[in-house]
Design an enzyme around this catalytic site. Structure first.
Site, PDB file in Angstrom:
ATOM      1  N   ARG A  67       0.836  -1.206   0.000  1.00  0.00           N
ATOM      2  CA  ARG A  67       0.000   0.000   0.000  1.00  0.00           C
ATOM      3  C   ARG A  67       0.866   1.250   0.000  1.00  0.00           C
ATOM      4  O   ARG A  67       1.862   1.321   0.733  1.00  0.00           O
ATOM      5  CB  ARG A  67      -0.929   0.016   1.219  1.00  0.00           C
ATOM      6  CG  ARG A  67      -1.922  -1.107   1.204  1.00  0.00           C
ATOM      7  CD  ARG A  67      -3.072  -0.904   2.165  1.00  0.00           C
ATOM      8  NE  ARG A  67      -3.874  -2.116   2.184  1.00  0.00           N
ATOM      9  CZ  ARG A  67      -4.702  -2.492   1.212  1.00  0.00           C
ATOM     10  NH1 ARG A  67      -4.856  -1.731   0.145  1.00  0.00           N
ATOM     11  NH2 ARG A  67      -5.376  -3.626   1.297  1.00  0.00           N
ATOM     12  N   ASP A  68       0.463   2.223  -0.814  1.00  0.00           N
ATOM     13  CA  ASP A  68       1.157   3.504  -0.827  1.00  0.00           C
ATOM     14  C   ASP A  68       0.953   4.193   0.524  1.00  0.00           C
ATOM     15  O   ASP A  68      -0.142   4.192   1.086  1.00  0.00           O
ATOM     16  CB  ASP A  68       0.629   4.383  -1.969  1.00  0.00           C
ATOM     17  CG  ASP A  68       1.566   5.538  -2.272  1.00  0.00           C
ATOM     18  OD1 ASP A  68       2.179   5.528  -3.351  1.00  0.00           O
ATOM     19  OD2 ASP A  68       1.687   6.454  -1.421  1.00  0.00           O
ATOM     20  N   ILE A  69       2.032   4.796   1.030  1.00  0.00           N
ATOM     21  CA  ILE A  69       1.990   5.439   2.347  1.00  0.00           C
ATOM     22  C   ILE A  69       1.156   6.724   2.320  1.00  0.00           C
ATOM     23  O   ILE A  69       0.687   7.175   3.376  1.00  0.00           O
ATOM     24  CB  ILE A  69       3.443   5.712   2.820  1.00  0.00           C
ATOM     25  CG1 ILE A  69       3.522   5.802   4.328  1.00  0.00           C
ATOM     26  CG2 ILE A  69       4.026   6.940   2.142  1.00  0.00           C
ATOM     27  CD1 ILE A  69       4.946   5.753   4.854  1.00  0.00           C
TER      28      ILE A  69
ATOM     29  N   ASN B 254       5.248   6.782 -13.319  1.00  0.00           N
ATOM     30  CA  ASN B 254       5.882   8.092 -13.477  1.00  0.00           C
ATOM     31  C   ASN B 254       7.345   7.917 -13.850  1.00  0.00           C
ATOM     32  O   ASN B 254       8.005   7.002 -13.357  1.00  0.00           O
ATOM     33  CB  ASN B 254       5.776   8.878 -12.165  1.00  0.00           C
ATOM     34  CG  ASN B 254       4.331   9.154 -11.773  1.00  0.00           C
ATOM     35  OD1 ASN B 254       3.499   9.415 -12.633  1.00  0.00           O
ATOM     36  ND2 ASN B 254       4.042   9.082 -10.480  1.00  0.00           N
TER      37      ASN B 254
ATOM     38  N   VAL C 289      10.732   8.062  -6.384  1.00  0.00           N
ATOM     39  CA  VAL C 289      11.481   6.878  -5.942  1.00  0.00           C
ATOM     40  C   VAL C 289      12.032   6.215  -7.201  1.00  0.00           C
ATOM     41  O   VAL C 289      11.265   5.819  -8.098  1.00  0.00           O
ATOM     42  CB  VAL C 289      10.602   5.896  -5.143  1.00  0.00           C
ATOM     43  CG1 VAL C 289      11.413   4.672  -4.744  1.00  0.00           C
ATOM     44  CG2 VAL C 289      10.009   6.579  -3.904  1.00  0.00           C
TER      45      VAL C 289
ATOM     46  N   HIS D 141       8.015   1.453 -10.611  1.00  0.00           N
ATOM     47  CA  HIS D 141       6.851   0.955  -9.891  1.00  0.00           C
ATOM     48  C   HIS D 141       5.605   1.404 -10.626  1.00  0.00           C
ATOM     49  O   HIS D 141       5.591   2.463 -11.254  1.00  0.00           O
ATOM     50  CB  HIS D 141       6.835   1.454  -8.447  1.00  0.00           C
ATOM     51  CG  HIS D 141       7.019   2.928  -8.317  1.00  0.00           C
ATOM     52  ND1 HIS D 141       8.265   3.518  -8.366  1.00  0.00           N
ATOM     53  CD2 HIS D 141       6.116   3.919  -8.177  1.00  0.00           C
ATOM     54  CE1 HIS D 141       8.126   4.827  -8.238  1.00  0.00           C
ATOM     55  NE2 HIS D 141       6.828   5.104  -8.141  1.00  0.00           N
TER      56      HIS D 141
ATOM     57  N   HIS E  13       1.683   2.342 -10.123  1.00  0.00           N
ATOM     58  CA  HIS E  13       0.631   2.722  -9.175  1.00  0.00           C
ATOM     59  C   HIS E  13      -0.682   2.093  -9.636  1.00  0.00           C
ATOM     60  O   HIS E  13      -1.058   2.231 -10.810  1.00  0.00           O
ATOM     61  CB  HIS E  13       0.423   4.229  -9.153  1.00  0.00           C
ATOM     62  CG  HIS E  13       1.588   5.036  -8.680  1.00  0.00           C
ATOM     63  ND1 HIS E  13       1.627   5.642  -7.445  1.00  0.00           N
ATOM     64  CD2 HIS E  13       2.759   5.357  -9.283  1.00  0.00           C
ATOM     65  CE1 HIS E  13       2.761   6.313  -7.314  1.00  0.00           C
ATOM     66  NE2 HIS E  13       3.472   6.156  -8.415  1.00  0.00           N
TER      67      HIS E  13
HETATM   68  P1  AMP Z   1       6.496   8.184  -7.615  1.00  0.00           P
HETATM   69  O1  AMP Z   1       6.215   9.628  -7.280  1.00  0.00           O
HETATM   70  O2  AMP Z   1       5.806   7.691  -8.839  1.00  0.00           O
HETATM   71  O3  AMP Z   1       7.982   7.870  -7.600  1.00  0.00           O
HETATM   72  O4  AMP Z   1       5.818   7.348  -6.456  1.00  0.00           O
HETATM   73  C1  AMP Z   1       6.425   7.076  -5.244  1.00  0.00           C
HETATM   74  C2  AMP Z   1       5.331   6.687  -4.297  1.00  0.00           C
HETATM   75  O5  AMP Z   1       5.909   6.006  -3.199  1.00  0.00           O
HETATM   76  C3  AMP Z   1       4.536   7.869  -3.717  1.00  0.00           C
HETATM   77  O6  AMP Z   1       3.162   7.718  -4.060  1.00  0.00           O
HETATM   78  C4  AMP Z   1       4.772   7.758  -2.213  1.00  0.00           C
HETATM   79  O7  AMP Z   1       3.647   8.093  -1.453  1.00  0.00           O
HETATM   80  C5  AMP Z   1       5.160   6.295  -2.062  1.00  0.00           C
HETATM   81  N1  AMP Z   1       5.993   5.965  -0.916  1.00  0.00           N
HETATM   82  C6  AMP Z   1       7.116   6.600  -0.502  1.00  0.00           C
HETATM   83  N2  AMP Z   1       7.638   5.986   0.573  1.00  0.00           N
HETATM   84  C7  AMP Z   1       6.824   4.935   0.845  1.00  0.00           C
HETATM   85  C8  AMP Z   1       6.830   3.910   1.834  1.00  0.00           C
HETATM   86  N3  AMP Z   1       7.762   3.851   2.785  1.00  0.00           N
HETATM   87  N4  AMP Z   1       5.838   2.997   1.801  1.00  0.00           N
HETATM   88  C9  AMP Z   1       4.873   3.053   0.859  1.00  0.00           C
HETATM   89  N5  AMP Z   1       4.819   3.989  -0.104  1.00  0.00           N
HETATM   90  C10 AMP Z   1       5.777   4.918  -0.110  1.00  0.00           C
END
Ligand code: AMP
Length: 113
Positions: free
Chosen positions: A29-31, A87, A96, A100, A102
């Site tokens: 799950r996204d945080i 993205n 990140v 990945h 979404h």
């Molecule tokens: P992006 O902006 O496409 O690189 O997406 C990175 C996603 O990772 C964002 O939606 C963040 O909310 C999510 N994220 C960052 N750290 C964590 C974490 N520790 N656990 C879960 N999701 C995370």
């Protein structure tokens, strides 16, 4: 080797709500969820951005999509529908640098594109 927060989740060094895992893919799950359902599908093989995917790695990206669709079916929202987003770099909003996908679902998301 690039190391990100997602690698730490794969290695269980930081917690996450993991909803699926197999040999190639982990999903959690996204945080900071942007929809009622917001799950990230991440390959275990290190690939920083979509730009770095080599032709012989195409199946890795495909596995993320199939894992997301299977999850949607299992959770019962596949027929209602969902959105998948990947993205890339600054203009895409990537934060990140491990690829990945979404998965966003659980409500009408509005038109995009
Ligand atoms: P992006 O902006 O496409 O690189 O997406 C990175 C996603 O990772 C964002 O939606 C963040 O909310 C999510 N994220 C960052 N750290 C964590 C974490 N520790 N656990 C879960 N999701 C995370």
């Amino acid at each position: 080797m690039s190391d990100t927060i997602f690698h730490k989740i794969i290695r269980r060094e930081i917690p996450a709500t993991i909803v699926f895992e197999d040999e190639h893919v982990i999903a959690f799950r996204d945080i900071a969820p942007q929809a009622p359902v917001h799950v990230l599908f991440v390959p275990k093989e290190t690939i920083p951005t979509l730009n770095d995917v080599q032709p012989e790695q195409a199946a890795i990206v495909g596995r993320l999509a199939v894992a997301a669709a299977d999850y949607a079916k299992r959770e019962g929202f596949a027929d209602d529908g969902y959105r998948i987003v990947m993205n890339c770099n600054a203009h895409g909003g990537q934060t990140v640098f491990q690829i990945h996908l979404h998965l966003l679902a659980g409500a009408p998301l509005g038109h995009f594109g």
